[in-house]
Design a protein around this motif. Structure first.
Motif: not given
Length: 466
Positions: A307-311
């Motif tokens: 699971a990849a998160s950004g922002g």
């Protein structure tokens, strides 16, 4: 994306020869060893997949499936229409559309024609759209059919041709268009900044920038054609457009699109499509966790490896809660429109460090410098500089803003640009201050936000700046 960095590579991907090739703990990699001969732009790479694996799934959306052959033929229809209408390489096209198959088809059609995609939020006002169209010097406006009136009115006011955009259904039999050859330094996309220093500036993202970012991310997360990537992110934004869509197309993987977003919808999509990678932002992970508490049985997403998160910064507690519930940790990362979505990220399978957004991705060098450009030792506060071939070419029509953004650091030349962003809020006004708040929040305010997430009755928490 996911797995052990630096092992799986798709055909044609450059082999890394610099420091840290097999060492995920390296602070940065030597991007001078990047192999330019391996450059293939995202359009030709997508067309190559369609030629060699035509039946491979490219997009899943709302129960329908588009193969790579379907995608390329639909995009070819757009490209051929654009060229027949007089669009020339380098011309700008305003693309006003939400996350949809139609967005992907039109986007690739624009790039295949050699033009520049100016991707903007479909919720923009008429005044905002007119500004983007005029500032970028657009030659064509494309608007999503559900809210086409505003975009069409703006096009009419500026005497520009307008195209109403719909999804092209699977099974298109259009002849495959031969994409225009584009060099690494040719502009591909114009992404407008948030405009907190006044009017938004258009960051020029080149084909080489996109290649550099997808190369780095695919290498970091071992993305292959077997991956099934999913997202509810807006594709007009650099995160969804490059870090998700372009990475999937680079590897020949499939991408599942969700709109509108809901926590339950994202989990159901992951289960239904057997996703191996899910990419979203922190508020979405919170919503998924909240939804999961009310679902019985819990969606089975054991296929998920990353699971990849950004922002925005992801609280460690959210990462741990998601991993405990679904067995896959969330890899947090940091990037800007100006760095084509990439700068740093956490490596999969490693416990994230609170207050950190990870390490520099391959091909990127991160430094913290003082006001004279001198590198500071660990623990000191200064400006973050990002160097690498992922860094934008500059701001369109704003040489002074471009010069201000690029520091006079240790490297020079087109391949070694440095983008500076301040860490101290008091040092620079407005845009600098907003970036400063994001970075200072991650470094200094993270523990306070994290304590809020530790309470079982707290759904989400954010610091308030005075």
């Amino acid at each position: 994306m996911g797995g052990n960095a630096g092992t799986a590579r798709t055909p044609g991907r450059p082999r890394w020869t610099g420091p840290g090739r097999d060492d995920g703990d390296a602070g940065h990699d030597d991007y001078d060893d990047y192999d330019d001969d391996a450059y293939v732009d995202v359009v030709h790479r997508t067309w190559r997949h369609a030629a060699t694996r035509p039946d491979a799934v490219a997009i899943r959306h709302a129960g329908d499936v588009w193969s790579y052959d379907d995608l390329v033929r639909a995009s070819s229809r757009h490209a051929r229409r654009f060229v027949a209408g007089g669009l020339a390489p380098g011309d700008r096209v305003l693309l006003v559309a939400p996350t949809s198959v139609g967005f992907v088809q039109a986007y690739l059609g624009i790039l295949a024609a050699g033009a520049v995609a100016v991707t903007v939020n479909p919720m923009c006002t008429a005044r905002e759209l007119q500004y983007f169209a005029e500032d970028s010097g657009c030659r064509l406006v494309i608007g999503w059919h559900e809210n086409a009136r505003i975009a069409a009115d703006v096009a009419g006011r500026l005497d520009l041709p307008f195209v109403e955009l719909h999804d092209i259904a699977p099974g298109a039999d259009d002849e495959v268009f031969e994409p225009v050859e584009r060099a690494p330094d040719d502009p591909a996309v114009l992404l407008y900044t948030s405009g907190t220093t006044g009017r938004p500036k258009g960051a020029i993202i080149t084909f080489g920038n996109i290649f550099a970012s997808t190369w780095a991310l695919c290498r970091t997360f071992d993305t292959t054609a077997d991956d099934r990537i999913g997202t509810a992110l807006p594709l007009f934004h650099v995160y969804g457009q490059v870090a998700v869509l372009a990475c999937a197309l680079d590897a020949g993987a499939s991408v599942s699109l969700l709109r509108p977003f809901s926590g339950e919808g994202a989990l159901r999509m992951a289960e239904r499509d057997g996703l191996t990678v899910l990419c979203d932002v922190p508020t979405m992970w919170v919503e998924m966790l909240e939804s999961a508490r009310t679902l019985d049985p819990l969606p089975n997403i054991t296929s998920l490896r990353l699971a990849a998160s950004g922002g925005a910064a992801l609280p460690v507690e959210i990462n741990r809660a998601f991993a405990a519930m679904f067995g896959a940790g969330v890899a947090d990362g940091y990037g800007l429109s100006e760095t084509t979505a990439t700068a740093t990220c956490h490596r999969p399978g490693r416990e994230p460090r609170e207050g950190s957004v990870g390490q520099a991705v391959p091909g990127v060098e991160i430094s913290v410098v003082d006001e004279l450009g001198r590198v500071l030792p660990p623990g000191e506060i200064g400006e973050i500089t990002v160097a690498g071939k992922n860094v934008m070419a500059g701001y369109r029509g704003r040489p002074e803003a471009t010069a201000e953004a690029f520091s006079q650091g240790r490297h020079s030349g087109a391949a070694d640009r440095h983008l500076a962003r301040p860490l101290q809020r008091r040092e620079l006004p407005n845009r600098g201050r907003q970036a400063a708040r994001r970075l200072v929040h991650r470094r200094f305010r993270g523990p306070w936000k994290g304590r809020g997430h530790q309470h079982h009755d707290v759904r989400d928490a954010h610091p308030v700046h005075r």
